[in-house]
Write an enzyme that holds these catalytic residues in place. Structure first.
Site, PDB file in Angstrom:
ATOM      1  N   GLU A 293      21.056  35.250  18.822  1.00  0.00           N
ATOM      2  CA  GLU A 293      19.443  33.811  17.999  1.00  0.00           C
ATOM      3  C   GLU A 293      19.637  35.334  16.883  1.00  0.00           C
ATOM      4  OE1 GLU A 293      15.643  36.902  19.795  1.00  0.00           O
ATOM      5  OE2 GLU A 293      17.488  38.729  19.711  1.00  0.00           O
TER       6      GLU A 293
ATOM      7  N   ARG B 180      12.793  38.004  10.191  1.00  0.00           N
ATOM      8  CA  ARG B 180      12.197  39.764   9.597  1.00  0.00           C
ATOM      9  C   ARG B 180      13.350  40.203   9.263  1.00  0.00           C
ATOM     10  NH1 ARG B 180      13.610  42.643  13.256  1.00  0.00           N
ATOM     11  NH2 ARG B 180      13.515  42.312  15.890  1.00  0.00           N
TER      12      ARG B 180
ATOM     13  N   VAL C  68      15.091  46.846  12.466  1.00  0.00           N
ATOM     14  CA  VAL C  68      15.382  48.364  11.755  1.00  0.00           C
ATOM     15  C   VAL C  68      16.395  48.843  10.978  1.00  0.00           C
ATOM     16  CG1 VAL C  68      15.686  50.308  13.609  1.00  0.00           C
ATOM     17  CG2 VAL C  68      13.760  48.021  13.779  1.00  0.00           C
TER      18      VAL C  68
HETATM   19  P1  ADP Z   1      16.486  39.417  22.902  1.00  0.00           P
HETATM   20  O1  ADP Z   1      15.679  39.025  22.024  1.00  0.00           O
HETATM   21  O2  ADP Z   1      15.290  40.100  24.617  1.00  0.00           O
HETATM   22  O3  ADP Z   1      16.559  40.867  22.505  1.00  0.00           O
HETATM   23  P2  ADP Z   1      18.835  39.027  23.446  1.00  0.00           P
HETATM   24  O4  ADP Z   1      19.153  37.134  23.245  1.00  0.00           O
HETATM   25  O5  ADP Z   1      19.161  38.744  21.235  1.00  0.00           O
HETATM   26  O6  ADP Z   1      17.616  38.790  23.611  1.00  0.00           O
HETATM   27  O7  ADP Z   1      19.881  39.512  23.903  1.00  0.00           O
HETATM   28  C1  ADP Z   1      19.538  40.868  24.067  1.00  0.00           C
HETATM   29  C2  ADP Z   1      20.973  41.255  24.173  1.00  0.00           C
HETATM   30  O8  ADP Z   1      21.510  40.699  25.766  1.00  0.00           O
HETATM   31  C3  ADP Z   1      22.401  40.914  23.793  1.00  0.00           C
HETATM   32  O9  ADP Z   1      22.794  42.423  22.430  1.00  0.00           O
HETATM   33  C4  ADP Z   1      23.221  41.465  24.892  1.00  0.00           C
HETATM   34  O10 ADP Z   1      23.531  42.851  25.549  1.00  0.00           O
HETATM   35  C5  ADP Z   1      22.527  40.996  25.759  1.00  0.00           C
HETATM   36  N1  ADP Z   1      22.728  39.186  26.193  1.00  0.00           N
HETATM   37  C6  ADP Z   1      22.108  38.534  26.135  1.00  0.00           C
HETATM   38  N2  ADP Z   1      23.237  37.027  26.316  1.00  0.00           N
HETATM   39  C7  ADP Z   1      23.881  37.970  26.464  1.00  0.00           C
HETATM   40  C8  ADP Z   1      25.087  36.806  27.223  1.00  0.00           C
HETATM   41  N3  ADP Z   1      25.343  35.279  26.960  1.00  0.00           N
HETATM   42  N4  ADP Z   1      26.273  37.086  27.649  1.00  0.00           N
HETATM   43  C9  ADP Z   1      26.133  38.934  27.958  1.00  0.00           C
HETATM   44  N5  ADP Z   1      24.769  39.611  27.688  1.00  0.00           N
HETATM   45  C10 ADP Z   1      24.061  38.834  26.935  1.00  0.00           C
END
Ligand code: ADP
Length: 448
Positions: free
Chosen positions: A288, A292, A295
């Site tokens: 993603e 912005r 932190v």
């Molecule tokens: P959010 O917007 O809620 O932070 P993210 O898409 O950034 O969601 O994912 C947050 C966390 O979830 C990542 O840092 C990772 O730890 C885990 N994660 C997300 N997608 C995957 C994936 N495809 N495989 C393994 N872990 C994932």
């Protein structure tokens, strides 16, 4: 060009933004809730306006109250910080409609990146590698969903398109559990994000979280400012961050960095942003983009030698970036510990009055905090009370400095996670670098 900035946030980041504004000679207007009356940045503001009671929904999330305060005080720009309204496209739009500058990208960019499926699609089109899986929300037909998951291969992860904050995700290891997981995530997403759209992608079993900081002006120039590793997480919340991400070849990081910068140009992105990736077996997979300030921006500031918040404000003022990619060099290594007011064993929040506050110091040590002795930590907000940041010539040097700084720091009157940070700083696997995103929780389960 604006000369005054309304800071639509609280805590350490309100103070950090205020410092950047003042370094540029800009007037600062601070909005605060009744709980934050005594914060240091309120006292230092040119104008301070109380916008409501402690509950964020009636203060820091109240768009009308913030816009009213901007209007009444003659503010010319709004800095949203992180959290609260920072990634709310509607708010960005309303700020601009009110004739003010929103210090961030366009509402259109925020909207695209706020929808993880749209973001993935845009990034794949811009040549950024993504986690395997379709760039589309899941269809209603159960047979089609089964087919898609089978093609990706188990384990898969079901994610809410509008998700955030580590919520709205479910891992599925076998076909029998797929449809139930889908239904539960959909329902959760509908309730939490008012958007029941979900998608699936490959679940990576031992990735690291590696991200790229970008900075773009409104004149077509985009830079990447290096990498950060934020793998040390608990419940998808970052605990310690570092820059650069250790043990990844410079050429590989540069290649992904260049792609991120190019993607910014392609989508006409302006301001600061972060491309988040999972990094596994030598490959990057986009998950993603955060539109912005983050932190963990200080670890990039320390290694790149750039005041990122000042740069963010300058490009929002319409200035051209004077830096070029060749000016950006990563020097040494930096760590950041998020110091939270919480029980170090149960992680339950620990609000209350701080009675004792000793900060570390010396060469290469920085503390970003709005708290101090006599400050009362409110139960209404995030529990982070300080960020301890250290810099060293290399990772070992920075880690040694981190251990000393953690020993020097003490907070009394409330509980903090300092003991946890001290344990992590001495942990052999963390010390040797490159642990995966599950490492901390694994260690905590083992009772370490
Ligand atoms: P959010 O917007 O809620 O932070 P993210 O898409 O950034 O969601 O994912 C947050 C966390 O979830 C990542 O840092 C990772 O730890 C885990 N994660 C997300 N997608 C995957 C994936 N495809 N495989 C393994 N872990 C994932």
């Amino acid at each position: 060009m604006f000369e005054s900035v309304l800071i639509a946030n609280r805590g350490e980041i309100a103070l950090r933004i205020q410092r950047a504004c003042r370094s540029l000679g800009l007037r600062t207007i601070v909005v605060y809730s009744e709980a934050d009356r005594d914060a240091p940045y309120v006292e230092r503001a040119d104008v301070a306006v109380c916008i409501g009671p402690p509950a964020a929904t009636h203060s820091y999330l109240d768009q009308a109250a913030i816009l009213l305060a901007a209007n009444a005080t003659g503010a010319e720009a709004v800095h949203p910080g992180y959290g609260f309204l920072a990634e709310n496209a509607l708010f960005a739009e309303r700020v601009v409609e009110a004739g003010l500058t929103f210090i961030g990208p366009s509402a259109a960019c925020i909207r695209t990146m706020g929808d993880k499926v749209a973001a993935k699609k845009a990034m794949r089109a811009a040549g950024v590698p993504c986690v395997p899986g379709p760039d589309a929300t899941l269809p209603d037909d159960p047979e089609a969903v089964r087919r898609l998951a089978h093609e990706i291969g188990y384990p898969v992860i079901v994610k809410a398109a509008g998700g955030g904050g580590g919520r709205g995700m479910r891992i599925v290891t076998e076909e029998a559990a797929l449809l139930d997981a889908l239904a539960v995530t959909r329902e959760e997403a509908r309730r939490a994000f008012d958007n029941g759209e979900v998608y699936i992608e490959k679940f990576l079993t031992h990735p690291r979280h590696v991200e790229i900081q970008v900075l773009a002006d409104g004149h077509g120039q985009a830079l990447w400012l290096g990498s950060r590793d934020c793998s040390l997480q608990r419940r998808h919340q970052k605990v310690i961050e570092e820059a650069p991400a250790p043990g990844i070849a410079d050429a590989l990081v540069a290649e992904i960095g260049e792609r991120c910068a190019r993607a910014c140009q392609q989508i006409e992105y302006q301001g600061l942003g972060t491309f988040e990736f999972l990094f596994e077996d030598g490959a990057f997979y986009f998950i993603e983009m955060n539109t912005r300030l983050q932190v963990e921006h200080p670890v990039t500031e320390m290694t790149a030698g750039i005041d990122i918040v000042q740069q963010q404000i300058r490009v929002a003022r319409g200035e051209r970036l004077t830096l070029t990619q060749a000016d950006i060099r990563c020097r040494g290594h930096a760590f950041e510990c998020r110091i939270n007011a919480e029980n170090p064993n149960t992680f339950a929040p620990s609000p209350g009055r701080i009675t004792g506050w000793e900060l570390p110091g010396g060469y290469g040590v920085r503390v970003d905090s709005h708290a101090g002795a006599g400050y009362t930590v409110s139960p209404h907000y995030d529990s982070m009370i300080a960020k301890l940041i250290v810099h060293g010539d290399n990772r070992a040097d920075a880690l040694a400095r981190l251990r000393l700084a953690l020993d020097e720091m003490s907070v009394s009157g409330i509980s903090t996670n300092l003991p946890l940070h001290r344990r992590i700083a001495l942990d052999p696997a963390f010390s040797s670098g490159a642990v995966d995103i599950h490492y901390l929780e694994r260690r905590l389960r083992e009772g370490a």
